[in-house]
Every structure is written in C-alpha cells, then in structure tokens.
Motif scaffolding. Structure first.
Motif, PDB file in Angstrom:
ATOM      1  N   ALA A   1       1.220  -5.647   7.748  1.00  0.00           N
ATOM      2  CA  ALA A   1       1.589  -4.237   7.623  1.00  0.00           C
ATOM      3  C   ALA A   1       2.133  -3.934   6.228  1.00  0.00           C
ATOM      4  O   ALA A   1       1.841  -2.884   5.646  1.00  0.00           O
ATOM      5  CB  ALA A   1       2.619  -3.868   8.680  1.00  0.00           C
ATOM      6  N   LEU A   2       2.907  -4.881   5.662  1.00  0.00           N
ATOM      7  CA  LEU A   2       3.434  -4.697   4.312  1.00  0.00           C
ATOM      8  C   LEU A   2       2.313  -4.714   3.281  1.00  0.00           C
ATOM      9  O   LEU A   2       2.329  -3.939   2.316  1.00  0.00           O
ATOM     10  CB  LEU A   2       4.471  -5.782   4.000  1.00  0.00           C
ATOM     11  N   ASP A   3       1.333  -5.616   3.469  1.00  0.00           N
ATOM     12  CA  ASP A   3       0.179  -5.651   2.563  1.00  0.00           C
ATOM     13  C   ASP A   3      -0.569  -4.325   2.600  1.00  0.00           C
ATOM     14  O   ASP A   3      -0.980  -3.793   1.561  1.00  0.00           O
ATOM     15  CB  ASP A   3      -0.770  -6.785   2.958  1.00  0.00           C
ATOM     16  N   LEU A   4      -0.736  -3.802   3.811  1.00  0.00           N
ATOM     17  CA  LEU A   4      -1.436  -2.524   3.970  1.00  0.00           C
ATOM     18  C   LEU A   4      -0.653  -1.399   3.318  1.00  0.00           C
ATOM     19  O   LEU A   4      -1.224  -0.526   2.650  1.00  0.00           O
ATOM     20  CB  LEU A   4      -1.648  -2.242   5.457  1.00  0.00           C
ATOM     21  N   SER A   5       0.670  -1.425   3.474  1.00  0.00           N
ATOM     22  CA  SER A   5       1.518  -0.393   2.861  1.00  0.00           C
ATOM     23  C   SER A   5       1.435  -0.452   1.334  1.00  0.00           C
ATOM     24  O   SER A   5       1.326   0.590   0.670  1.00  0.00           O
ATOM     25  CB  SER A   5       2.967  -0.575   3.318  1.00  0.00           C
ATOM     26  N   ASP A   6       1.464  -1.680   0.781  1.00  0.00           N
ATOM     27  CA  ASP A   6       1.361  -1.836  -0.675  1.00  0.00           C
ATOM     28  C   ASP A   6       0.026  -1.312  -1.184  1.00  0.00           C
ATOM     29  O   ASP A   6      -0.048  -0.659  -2.234  1.00  0.00           O
ATOM     30  CB  ASP A   6       1.501  -3.316  -1.058  1.00  0.00           C
ATOM     31  N   TYR A   7      -1.018  -1.594  -0.425  1.00  0.00           N
ATOM     32  CA  TYR A   7      -2.341  -1.150  -0.850  1.00  0.00           C
ATOM     33  C   TYR A   7      -2.437   0.371  -0.858  1.00  0.00           C
ATOM     34  O   TYR A   7      -2.956   0.975  -1.802  1.00  0.00           O
ATOM     35  CB  TYR A   7      -3.412  -1.734   0.069  1.00  0.00           C
ATOM     36  N   ILE A   8      -1.932   0.997   0.204  1.00  0.00           N
ATOM     37  CA  ILE A   8      -1.997   2.454   0.294  1.00  0.00           C
ATOM     38  C   ILE A   8      -1.172   3.093  -0.825  1.00  0.00           C
ATOM     39  O   ILE A   8      -1.585   4.083  -1.431  1.00  0.00           O
ATOM     40  CB  ILE A   8      -1.514   2.925   1.678  1.00  0.00           C
ATOM     41  N   GLN A   9      -0.012   2.502  -1.132  1.00  0.00           N
ATOM     42  CA  GLN A   9       0.816   3.023  -2.224  1.00  0.00           C
ATOM     43  C   GLN A   9       0.077   2.909  -3.558  1.00  0.00           C
ATOM     44  O   GLN A   9       0.071   3.859  -4.353  1.00  0.00           O
ATOM     45  CB  GLN A   9       2.140   2.266  -2.301  1.00  0.00           C
ATOM     46  N   SER A  10      -0.552   1.759  -3.800  1.00  0.00           N
ATOM     47  CA  SER A  10      -1.319   1.581  -5.038  1.00  0.00           C
ATOM     48  C   SER A  10      -2.471   2.570  -5.113  1.00  0.00           C
ATOM     49  O   SER A  10      -2.761   3.131  -6.176  1.00  0.00           O
ATOM     50  CB  SER A  10      -1.860   0.148  -5.124  1.00  0.00           C
ATOM     51  N   LEU A  11      -3.126   2.789  -3.975  1.00  0.00           N
ATOM     52  CA  LEU A  11      -4.248   3.722  -3.941  1.00  0.00           C
ATOM     53  C   LEU A  11      -3.801   5.133  -4.300  1.00  0.00           C
ATOM     54  O   LEU A  11      -4.433   5.806  -5.133  1.00  0.00           O
ATOM     55  CB  LEU A  11      -4.877   3.712  -2.553  1.00  0.00           C
ATOM     56  N   PHE A  12      -2.714   5.591  -3.704  1.00  0.00           N
ATOM     57  CA  PHE A  12      -2.226   6.931  -4.004  1.00  0.00           C
ATOM     58  C   PHE A  12      -1.814   7.065  -5.468  1.00  0.00           C
ATOM     59  O   PHE A  12      -2.067   8.088  -6.108  1.00  0.00           O
ATOM     60  CB  PHE A  12      -1.043   7.279  -3.100  1.00  0.00           C
ATOM     61  N   GLU A  13      -1.178   6.025  -5.994  1.00  0.00           N
ATOM     62  CA  GLU A  13      -0.771   6.066  -7.399  1.00  0.00           C
ATOM     63  C   GLU A  13      -1.987   6.131  -8.317  1.00  0.00           C
ATOM     64  O   GLU A  13      -2.001   6.884  -9.293  1.00  0.00           O
ATOM     65  CB  GLU A  13       0.085   4.839  -7.727  1.00  0.00           C
ATOM     66  N   TRP A  14      -3.013   5.328  -7.998  1.00  0.00           N
ATOM     67  CA  TRP A  14      -4.216   5.349  -8.834  1.00  0.00           C
ATOM     68  C   TRP A  14      -4.899   6.706  -8.791  1.00  0.00           C
ATOM     69  O   TRP A  14      -5.333   7.229  -9.821  1.00  0.00           O
ATOM     70  CB  TRP A  14      -5.186   4.255  -8.406  1.00  0.00           C
ATOM     71  N   LEU A  15      -5.020   7.286  -7.595  1.00  0.00           N
ATOM     72  CA  LEU A  15      -5.678   8.579  -7.466  1.00  0.00           C
ATOM     73  C   LEU A  15      -4.906   9.657  -8.222  1.00  0.00           C
ATOM     74  O   LEU A  15      -5.504  10.564  -8.813  1.00  0.00           O
ATOM     75  CB  LEU A  15      -5.817   8.953  -5.993  1.00  0.00           C
ATOM     76  N   LYS A  16      -3.585   9.579  -8.224  1.00  0.00           N
ATOM     77  CA  LYS A  16      -2.773  10.539  -8.990  1.00  0.00           C
ATOM     78  C   LYS A  16      -3.010  10.368 -10.486  1.00  0.00           C
ATOM     79  O   LYS A  16      -3.081  11.351 -11.228  1.00  0.00           O
ATOM     80  CB  LYS A  16      -1.297  10.362  -8.654  1.00  0.00           C
ATOM     81  N   LEU A  17      -3.144   9.115 -10.921  1.00  0.00           N
ATOM     82  CA  LEU A  17      -3.430   8.873 -12.335  1.00  0.00           C
ATOM     83  C   LEU A  17      -4.815   9.383 -12.705  1.00  0.00           C
ATOM     84  O   LEU A  17      -5.002  10.026 -13.743  1.00  0.00           O
ATOM     85  CB  LEU A  17      -3.321   7.376 -12.638  1.00  0.00           C
TER      86      LEU A  17
END
Length: 300
Positions: free
Chosen positions: A125-141
């Motif tokens: 679940a933590l791996d999934l959370s980290d991935y989703i956070q990275s994804l949102f950050e990348w899309l914002k960039l």
C-alpha cells in the motif's frame, strides 16, 4: 517614328500578356500544391524564381508549412509519449494493487499468518501511495501547474532539517551515514518545497535500489554556487543506463526496476532545472554511485 512607337507598344503589350499568363500559371501551381498540403502532405514545397511578384509570398507560405509540420511532429511525439505513459501506468498501478488484494485475501483465508500478511500488505500500500504521489507530481510538472515559491533560504539549515527526517529510516535499513553540512548561513534564492522533494527522491532512490550500507552527503559552496554531493557504496548503475536515468519512465535493468516507477529521478531533474541548477551522476558497478547537484546563488 510612328511605326517604331507602335512596335514598342506592341512589344510591351505582348510582354505584359506573357507576364500575366506566366503568373497565372504559377498561381495555379501554388493553388494545386496548397490543396495537397490541405490534404495532409506537409512535405510539399512551393517553388518560385527570385525577384518575382509572388516569390516573397511563396517563401512565407513555405515557412508556414514547415512550422505546421514541426508542430505536427511535436504533437505526434507528445501523443506517443502519453500513450506510453498510460500503458506504463496501467501496468505499474495494477501490479502493486493486485499484490495488495492478494495478501488481504490470504489474510482472510489464513488468520494465523496475520502479522506477516498485514506487514506485507502495508508495504504494498505504501509503494502504491508513493507511486501515485510521484505520478501527480510529474503530471503537475508536465502541465506547468507546479507552483514555485522562490524565497531567500539558508540552504544549509533547510538541508539539515530534511536530512534529520531520514536518520531513523537510514538506521532502520542498516545504512551508516555521514552528513557534512556547514553551520554557515548560506543564503540561496530557491523553493524550499521543491528542494525537499529533490533530496527525498534521491534518498528514496538509494534506499530502494542501491543495496548500499553507507551514505555520505556533503555540501560545499563558494561565491557563485552551492554543490551537494550524495554518494553511496551500493551496487552501482550500469554504464549503458547512466545517460537515461533521468528520463521519464526509464527503469534500467531488472534489479533496479522491480520497485521503480521511473518518475523519481525525472522529477528531480525537472525541479532542479526550475531552480536553475544541474545534476550529474557517476557510478561504478559494485563500487557505488555519486550524484552531484549544483545550485547557483543567483537565480532568475
């Protein structure tokens, strides 16, 4: 004399007629080529002799066609990149999610292994959370929606605070560390949140992939720039992967990609570029890896 004048006038009239007819033919050729361009053939070009009435118009039309082709190529490249992103995302999201569901089902079927299954499910679940956070950050960039707040910061103090939060994690993972951050007041125009994300992503990358048991972070500075060196004694990065590790979705060899989303280092480079800085990497197999970050004192 009258006959001479008549001859001259006739020559002028004939010349004008030929000129008009020639231009009319050229205009028709231009029209035909533009029809092909309108049908999607952006490789067509208009031809015209120099110093003619329509030569300047032809040159401008060619420039417009070239610009349209460049925009189309860029759009196709962007579309391909986003298709690859969506494909990768669907796989990377499905895998940890399926594992999480699987361990929860095992927990339901075998309560005796409750502690093991809960611990494993939590990690997934933590791996999934980290991935989703990275994804949102990348899309914002990518979309330009990341909001920067540039202020004068004591980069040494900010760095020490960020690293303090990693002490427990490093000790828990059995990684010895050495932080050499000067006590001096090193004022830098930067975005504190972006700098925190840069360091967190780099340290997270080391914990996940390096298999290191020692980490050293050094900060030095002079009148023009601040240098931060982050070194580990881990398994290193293959030479063929080094030019691509900051590319979006690049995961390198299998040993480093099992828990990788291919976004962490790409985000590091994007944010560091926005701060006016650069990053470089050196690595030797079974010797370790060194990242060097450079930040200018003056940033536009």
């Amino acid at each position: 004399m009258l006959i001479f004048v008549i001859i001259v006038l006739c020559c002028i009239i004939v010349g004008q007629f030929i000129y008009i007819r020639s231009n009319k033919k050229k205009v028709q050729e231009v029209s035909n080529i533009l029809d092909e361009v309108a049908d999607g053939n952006l490789d067509r070009r208009l031809l015209a002799d120099e110093d003619t009435a329509i030569s300047e118009l032809v040159y401008k039309i060619n420039d417009i066609i070239i610009q349209d082709k460049n925009r189309l190529v860029a759009a196709n490249k962007s579309e391909k990149a986003y298709k690859e992103l969506v494909t990768s995302l669907s796989h990377d999201l499905r895998t940890p999610l399926a594992s999480l569901v699987g361990y929860l089902e095992e927990l339901e079927n075998d309560p005796d292994e409750k502690e093991l299954f809960l611990r494993t499910a939590k990690n997934k679940a933590l791996d999934l959370s980290d991935y989703i956070q990275s994804l949102f950050e990348w899309l914002k960039l990518e979309s330009g929606e990341w909001v920067y707040h540039f202020e004068s910061e004591n980069i040494g103090e900010v760095t020490r605070i960020i690293l303090a939060d990693w002490v427990v994690k490093l000790e828990k993972c059995g990684i010895a560390f050495q932080f050499d951050i000067p006590e001096d007041s090193i004022q830098l125009i930067t975005d504190k949140r972006a700098w925190e994300r840069i360091l967190n992503n780099l340290l997270s990358n080391i914990l996940k992939h390096s298999q290191a048991d020692f980490l050293a972070i050094t900060l030095t500075y002079d009148s023009s720039e601040v240098l931060i060196t982050i070194s580990d004694n881990g398994i290193g990065i293959p030479e063929q992967d080094l030019p691509f590790i900051f590319d979006r979705l690049y995961k390198g060899d299998r040993s480093r990609s099992e828990n990788s989303n291919g976004l962490g280092l790409a985000i590091v480079k994007e944010l560091l570029t926005a701060l006016g800085g650069t990053i470089s990497v050196q690595s030797e197999i079974d010797e370790g890896t060194t990242f060097q970050l450079q930040l200018p004192h003056k940033h536009e």
